[in-house]
Scaffold this active site. Structure first.
Site, PDB file in Angstrom:
ATOM      1  N   LYS B  73     -14.767 -15.054  32.161  1.00 24.57           N
ATOM      2  CA  LYS B  73     -14.250 -16.408  32.352  1.00 24.57           C
ATOM      3  C   LYS B  73     -14.962 -17.130  33.494  1.00 24.57           C
ATOM      4  O   LYS B  73     -15.402 -18.271  33.334  1.00 24.57           O
ATOM      5  CB  LYS B  73     -12.753 -16.303  32.640  1.00 24.57           C
ATOM      6  CG  LYS B  73     -11.977 -17.570  32.443  1.00 24.57           C
ATOM      7  CD  LYS B  73     -10.496 -17.217  32.503  1.00 24.57           C
ATOM      8  CE  LYS B  73     -10.238 -16.403  33.764  1.00 24.57           C
ATOM      9  NZ  LYS B  73      -8.966 -15.718  33.788  1.00 24.57           N
ATOM     10  N   THR B  75     -17.857 -16.286  34.739  1.00 26.00           N
ATOM     11  CA  THR B  75     -19.252 -16.394  34.324  1.00 26.00           C
ATOM     12  C   THR B  75     -19.457 -17.613  33.429  1.00 26.00           C
ATOM     13  O   THR B  75     -20.428 -18.365  33.580  1.00 26.00           O
ATOM     14  CB  THR B  75     -19.654 -15.104  33.585  1.00 26.00           C
ATOM     15  OG1 THR B  75     -19.421 -13.995  34.452  1.00 26.00           O
ATOM     16  CG2 THR B  75     -21.107 -15.136  33.169  1.00 26.00           C
ATOM     17  N   ARG B  96     -12.074 -19.843  42.292  1.00 24.41           N
ATOM     18  CA  ARG B  96     -11.223 -19.287  43.338  1.00 24.41           C
ATOM     19  C   ARG B  96     -12.004 -18.376  44.279  1.00 24.41           C
ATOM     20  O   ARG B  96     -13.045 -17.826  43.916  1.00 24.41           O
ATOM     21  CB  ARG B  96     -10.086 -18.494  42.688  1.00 24.41           C
ATOM     22  CG  ARG B  96      -9.140 -19.390  41.904  1.00 24.41           C
ATOM     23  CD  ARG B  96      -8.238 -18.578  41.011  1.00 24.41           C
ATOM     24  NE  ARG B  96      -9.011 -17.904  39.981  1.00 24.41           N
ATOM     25  CZ  ARG B  96      -8.519 -16.981  39.164  1.00 24.41           C
ATOM     26  NH1 ARG B  96      -7.275 -16.604  39.263  1.00 24.41           N
ATOM     27  NH2 ARG B  96      -9.297 -16.437  38.255  1.00 24.41           N
ATOM     28  N   LYS B 107     -15.397  -1.129  42.759  1.00 27.82           N
ATOM     29  CA  LYS B 107     -16.574  -2.003  42.822  1.00 27.82           C
ATOM     30  C   LYS B 107     -16.301  -3.272  42.045  1.00 27.82           C
ATOM     31  O   LYS B 107     -15.581  -3.259  41.053  1.00 27.82           O
ATOM     32  CB  LYS B 107     -17.765  -1.309  42.189  1.00 27.82           C
ATOM     33  CG  LYS B 107     -18.471  -0.324  43.088  1.00 27.82           C
ATOM     34  CD  LYS B 107     -19.808   0.020  42.471  1.00 27.82           C
ATOM     35  CE  LYS B 107     -20.480   1.145  43.240  1.00 27.82           C
ATOM     36  NZ  LYS B 107     -21.919   1.196  42.977  1.00 27.82           N
ATOM     37  N   ALA B 275      -2.420 -14.607  40.724  1.00 29.10           N
ATOM     38  CA  ALA B 275      -2.093 -15.197  39.427  1.00 29.10           C
ATOM     39  C   ALA B 275      -0.798 -14.641  38.844  1.00 29.10           C
ATOM     40  O   ALA B 275      -0.307 -15.154  37.847  1.00 29.10           O
ATOM     41  CB  ALA B 275      -3.248 -14.992  38.462  1.00 29.10           C
ATOM     42  N   PHE B 303      -6.242 -15.016  34.491  1.00 29.76           N
ATOM     43  CA  PHE B 303      -5.851 -14.229  33.308  1.00 29.76           C
ATOM     44  C   PHE B 303      -6.129 -14.966  31.994  1.00 29.76           C
ATOM     45  O   PHE B 303      -7.051 -15.764  31.902  1.00 29.76           O
ATOM     46  CB  PHE B 303      -4.373 -13.832  33.400  1.00 29.76           C
ATOM     47  CG  PHE B 303      -4.052 -12.961  34.580  1.00 29.76           C
ATOM     48  CD1 PHE B 303      -4.930 -11.960  35.005  1.00 29.76           C
ATOM     49  CD2 PHE B 303      -2.871 -13.134  35.289  1.00 29.76           C
ATOM     50  CE1 PHE B 303      -4.621 -11.149  36.093  1.00 29.76           C
ATOM     51  CE2 PHE B 303      -2.563 -12.320  36.383  1.00 29.76           C
ATOM     52  CZ  PHE B 303      -3.437 -11.342  36.770  1.00 29.76           C
ATOM     53  N   PHE B 383     -22.666 -10.743  24.249  1.00 30.60           N
ATOM     54  CA  PHE B 383     -23.107  -9.453  24.791  1.00 30.60           C
ATOM     55  C   PHE B 383     -24.268  -8.965  23.946  1.00 30.60           C
ATOM     56  O   PHE B 383     -24.340  -9.272  22.752  1.00 30.60           O
ATOM     57  CB  PHE B 383     -21.965  -8.425  24.724  1.00 30.60           C
ATOM     58  CG  PHE B 383     -21.066  -8.456  25.918  1.00 30.60           C
ATOM     59  CD1 PHE B 383     -20.336  -9.594  26.226  1.00 30.60           C
ATOM     60  CD2 PHE B 383     -20.934  -7.349  26.745  1.00 30.60           C
ATOM     61  CE1 PHE B 383     -19.491  -9.627  27.325  1.00 30.60           C
ATOM     62  CE2 PHE B 383     -20.093  -7.372  27.850  1.00 30.60           C
ATOM     63  CZ  PHE B 383     -19.370  -8.514  28.136  1.00 30.60           C
ATOM     64  N   TRP B 411     -25.085 -15.600  30.455  1.00 28.58           N
ATOM     65  CA  TRP B 411     -25.206 -14.378  31.246  1.00 28.58           C
ATOM     66  C   TRP B 411     -26.673 -13.934  31.285  1.00 28.58           C
ATOM     67  O   TRP B 411     -27.185 -13.594  32.346  1.00 28.58           O
ATOM     68  CB  TRP B 411     -24.330 -13.275  30.635  1.00 28.58           C
ATOM     69  CG  TRP B 411     -24.305 -12.014  31.441  1.00 28.58           C
ATOM     70  CD1 TRP B 411     -23.510 -11.736  32.520  1.00 28.58           C
ATOM     71  CD2 TRP B 411     -25.126 -10.858  31.244  1.00 28.58           C
ATOM     72  NE1 TRP B 411     -23.784 -10.480  33.000  1.00 28.58           N
ATOM     73  CE2 TRP B 411     -24.775  -9.919  32.236  1.00 28.58           C
ATOM     74  CE3 TRP B 411     -26.132 -10.530  30.322  1.00 28.58           C
ATOM     75  CZ2 TRP B 411     -25.386  -8.669  32.350  1.00 28.58           C
ATOM     76  CZ3 TRP B 411     -26.750  -9.283  30.434  1.00 28.58           C
ATOM     77  CH2 TRP B 411     -26.371  -8.358  31.431  1.00 28.58           C
TER      78      TRP B 411
END
Lengths: 558, 558
Positions: B73, B75, B96, B107, B275, B303, B383, B411
């Site tokens: 989201k 990204t 945010r 990580k 959230a 979310f 992807f 991406w």
């Protein structure tokens, strides 16, 4: 003229862009990481690039035992820095950062006062560049990782009753002094009693202020003893695996902060270790950086010379390879009167006899500092109520002790009020007559180090310590910590451990109540009396009257 | 080509000085308060000066229910912002801030990914500009002042068992969830049970993110209910006298932070309310400022759309007078497969049927968003393992629901991968076909507001709440809080309250476990399930492998 308040003077400051201040020291703007237009951090690359330069002269500003009358140590540090610049010297000052928490208790916390201040004063007393927040985060990350280690199986065998590492907040909050954590059931861990200290009392703060660079910082963080096993074997921060992440959190906090005085001279404001249970000095990296960039560096130590200068010499100078060229002892006529037995309410009236009666406190500090092989100048920080006869009494007393006292009016006049003083300090520094040496060698026993300070600085007859404390000191010597200096924690109000014993007491004893090992910072804390590591708020905290006015300015903070 | 990691891409970014980024939006450098060379806060004076300008178009990016496959989201928010700029539009993004504590657990925490990132990524995931530290300080100052008030006589008659205000730290520390404070005797106060939440869960965070300006902030802080008397009368923050000092602490934190994308486009990164128990959006002041400066503002909500977009519309837009022109729902082929019943390990294999089986989750989010009167575009975040047939299945499904889906490759390719998408989003925004309205009116009853969301968004049959909860809601209505919106706290993984119920379930019930009044933020939190407000660390926390490498770079954080 009508006197303006410190905050009015600070707000009227004609600040220059911080890049201009950096340029005075030869720091290019690409090596200044700005925080707003009037604060910046100096890059590590730049610090590394000047490592081989010769050092300037180091000038320590210390004081008589503090009294409610105030002595003006930071104000004099700033005034002297401005004075040296005014007479054409290239000088920088190095002072400590302010703690946030206490600002909400009592008004105050300014960096200097009158016309000898460092700006931006409000930011410096609030979040500044975030250094203390970073220390809070790093300290509490270690705390969380310790409990987390126990939670997930306790492979290191930590004795939950012997976790030494508490948590910290930069807040005056007595409710957090003594708490039980991990209540609420299995998912929250193993309940145990612990507590919070104020951030400046964190060993992480002391470590940051004594580390030469980030690698040294990480090594020292790793050395922190966080707990013991049931067999009393120490568990180190590095066993928990926290030192690397703590170093990442402290990466920016390690870089010295550059700001300016009202007269646009450079000031490094960096570090603020609790002067009670730590050494109470500006960071080593800031002082060392300033010494590479300026011909004269004026810095301060915490409390009176018996505590602050002693720790500056025996801890900071020892660890950092520093040597002061001259020491300024700040005194005021009013404080002399209080040492001479006058109550605060009666300070306004001339009382030359009381001044004379209080001078032995000053005299002993002069003697003590000279014992480190460093020449002393007394700065009489002038108050408007001081009479000529009172000032002369201090001058005569100091002259009688083979030193000299100079009247300083930096509070009212800025550098114009300290031309004579700055000139003389520079002359003495340039004369190269200092022959500095710490008071004791590394290889002296820990108890003997305590005795050395108690007898030679406090002028006590003896140190009282029960078998448990002596055994503990011996155990640390056997564990390889015998070469550490000791960090004395006692009242700042007296040479003795009785805060009401003013002047220059003799014949007293120094009872050692407790000893603590700060293995990361590299000293043994020797507690002689009650030490409060988490302050409380007063019944009417300053916070209740702090706010923004209609112009968006902060009211009530000062 | 060999794929670089997010951190490698971020480190290779050709960042421009932040003043250049500000200049793109017409912000003069004197109105940009720099934090380093690549971060700045926008001055309140500047924000005030643009208050009368018309607003740009607001574009909300939301998503399907999150799955372990990831949906991207943030990204996509970044990619769309870059894409709009690439096609010649003046666009800014609003996202945010990251929470510090969780970075030391797992990580991650990057701001976007691949070639759609915001930089400087490391600082943004560490201390950034100190906003969260300021919130921690302000929150804990209030806590200290409450206990201090009780300590000094409790003139307000606070029932110590009914102190609602806990403390916060930006740290994952399960040991602090449930604690007893003020142990240790008279000087430390009255022992009581309380606890710590993570800073993002603080009501102060929610307030900061919903406040129009500093005056509004101070008023809302004053409205916080911190405790009750024995007679159940509320005690407010303003009764404690803390709102002014808290506002001073939050003065800089209220100013939006400006950074840049990898393609040097402006990004406001400001605020980060939890959230779950808050509304989970970028700050109102940042979004409003961006709308004055850019023609298109792309922002995200927390979310999936059932939680995040619902709160964005019903809370943030309602309170801020905002209206989105178009909503992007982000979906991935992988997440569709997981919604269709495929396990994470099997996501690599083509499975068009599973994609089709999962699409109803997306379909319901589309319907729900349209219910707010706003047009929807679906972004298929590509992807490398996605097959053409799988992508086409999603497109066909969306087309069958009267909307459109566009394949996005930001991406891997940055703005070049979203030219079609950005063009279409701008067209729809410009078409002015949105007719936004929140889902319910202010004057609807609190329980009816809950029912409205449960039935129209979650598609539940009923809301289950016992008498105690219904009585509490009625009591708040009588106390004048009936006009507040409700802030739903339930699992993000399902439309239902069962996290394992993927897809588009129907026929379920929504049990309300607890309701809480956030009187300062201005909403009633409705808790449907377990809500964890203080996370813990895993058995091998990321912190154990975080550190500086020999080049001084941070390792292990991402």
């Amino acid at each position: 003229m009508a006197h303006k308040s410190d905050i009015e003077i600070a707000r009227a400051a004609q600040k220059r862009p911080i890049q201009e201040i950096g340029a005075k020291l030869g720091i290019g703007s690409d090596h200044l990481l700005p925080y707003g237009h009037d604060k910046a951090k100096v890059s590590q690359e730049f610090i590394d690039s000047v490592a081989d330069r010769p050092d300037g002269k180091l000038i320590l500003v210390t004081a008589i035992n503090p009294t409610p009358a105030g002595e003006g140590k930071t104000t004099t540090t700033v005034g002297l820095g401005d004075g040296l610049n005014a007479i054409g010297k290239k000088a920088a000052i190095c002072i400590r950062e302010a703690s946030l928490g206490p600002c909400f208790g009592m008004k105050g916390g300014a960096a200097g006062g009158g016309y000898a201040q460092v700006v931006p004063m409000e930011e410096m007393n609030l979040h500044f560049t975030g250094d203390f927040h970073a220390i809070t985060s790093a300290h509490n990350l270690l705390a969380a990782m310790i409990d987390n280690h126990i939670y997930w199986g306790n492979a290191l065998g930590i004795d939950e009753r012997r976790v030494m590492w508490r948590r910290v907040l930069d807040m005056n909050d007595r409710a957090l002094r003594d708490v039980v954590t991990s209540l609420g059931g299995v998912a929250n861990g193993f309940p145990r009693q612990t507590g919070f200290d104020i951030t400046v009392a964190s060993e992480v703060m002391a470590i940051l202020c004594l580390s030469k660079n980030l690698a040294d910082l990480e090594a020292r963080l790793g050395d922190i003893i966080v707990a013991y096993t049931r067999e009393r074997a120490p568990i180190y921060c590095r066993d928990i695996g926290a030192a690397g992440a703590m170093t990442v959190l402290l990466k920016d906090a390690m870089q010295p902060n550059l700001v300016q005085t009202l007269e646009n001279n450079p000031a490094f404001v960096h570090g603020g270790p609790f002067a009670n249970i730590a050494h109470g000095c500006n960071s080593l990296i800031a002082t060392q950086t300033a010494l590479k960039l300026a011909d004269y560096v004026v810095t301060e130590a915490g409390f009176g010379a018996d505590l602050g200068a002693e720790k500056f010499m025996n801890i900071k100078c020892r660890k950092g390879g520093l040597a002061p060229s001259v020491v300024v002892v700040v005194a005021t006529v009013r404080a002399m009167k209080m040492n001479g037995g006058v109550a605060k309410a009666d300070l306004g009236a001339e009382n030359v006899d009381a001044v004379k009666a209080g001078c032995p406190n000053l005299g002993r500090h002069i003697e003590n500092v000279k014992g480190f092989g460093v020449p002393v100048v007394v700065a009489i920080n002038h108050f408007v109520t001081d009479t000529d006869a009172e000032v002369q009494a201090v001058m005569d007393y100091v002259a009688g002790h083979g030193s000299e006292a100079i009247l300083c009016k930096h509070w009212a006049e800025g550098s114009a009020g300290v031309i004579e003083f700055a000139t003389r300090v520079a002359e003495i520094a340039d004369a190269g007559i200092a022959n500095f040496a710490p008071l004791y060698d590394d290889d002296l026993g820990l108890f003997e180090k305590i005795e050395t300070i108690a007898k030679r600085i406090y002028r006590a007859d003896e140190v009282l310590a029960d078998k448990k404390i002596r055994d503990q000191l011996r155990a640390w010597e056997e564990a390889g910590y015998g070469n550490l200096p000791v960090c004395m924690a006692k009242t700042q109000y007296s040479f003795s451990t009785d805060p009401n014993l003013r002047g220059a007491p003799t014949g007293h004893s120094v009872p050692v109540r407790e000893v603590r090992l700060s293995a990361g910072a590299g000293f043994v804390v020797v507690i002689c009396g009650e030490i409060m590591t988490m302050p409380g708020l007063p019944s009417k905290p300053a916070a209740m009257t702090i706010g923004l006015n209609d112009a968006g300015e902060i009211e009530g903070l000062f």
